[in-house]
Design a protein around this motif. Structure first.
Motif: not given
Length: 151
Positions: A2-18, A143-147
């Motif tokens: 679901t989209f709700d399950q994908l949201k934290p995964m997107v946040e994790s990707i975005v926050s990976n400053t490595q 997603i666009c807001a996070k990006v």
């Protein structure tokens, strides 16, 4: 998934400053294309400096010859001008559609804003007719807001 399950995964990707911004965008494309069954091509287009055109960024899916899109041309080019979401349930019904593949039936494009300025967009093609709902729009706006935070 679901989209709700994908949201934290997107946040994790975005926050990976490595990772570089492009690598994170590519990971988002992979995540969406893998976990949303009707997302068959997922990519980002960005304004090409001061030019009135979009340039293809990271994407997942079939190769495309549309690496540069003039403002106003196709769905992506129209979003660059309108600054509004564009959901196309049937691409064959659109006069100003740029065909990427004969298998594409529908498209959704959501703009990305940084400091109130449209700097790009996420573009998703589907090989399924009329698959996109308001839930897709809301999720892709998220997603666009996070990006926008990493650009």
């Amino acid at each position: 998934m679901t989209f709700d399950q994908l949201k934290p995964m997107v946040e994790s990707i975005v926050s990976n400053t490595q990772q570089t911004a492009d690598n994170r965008l590519f990971e988002i494309c992979q995540l969406l294309e893998t976990h949303v069954v009707y997302y068959n091509w997922v990519g980002f287009y960005f304004r090409n400096g001061n030019k009135e055109e979009l340039v293809l960024g990271p994407y997942v899916g079939a190769p495309t010859e549309h690496t540069i899109i003039p403002f106003g041309k196709g769905i992506c080019g129209q979003v660059a001008v309108s600054n509004k979401n564009f959901v196309v349930p049937d691409v064959s019904a659109q006069d100003n559609y740029i065909a990427c593949s004969i298998s594409v039936k529908a498209e959704i494009v959501i703009p990305i804003f940084v400091n109130g300025k449209n700097i790009g967009q996420i573009d998703i093609d589907s090989n399924t007719a009329d698959p996109f709902t308001k839930a897709d729009e809301v999720f892709l706006e998220f997603i666009c807001a996070k990006v926008s935070e990493i650009l």
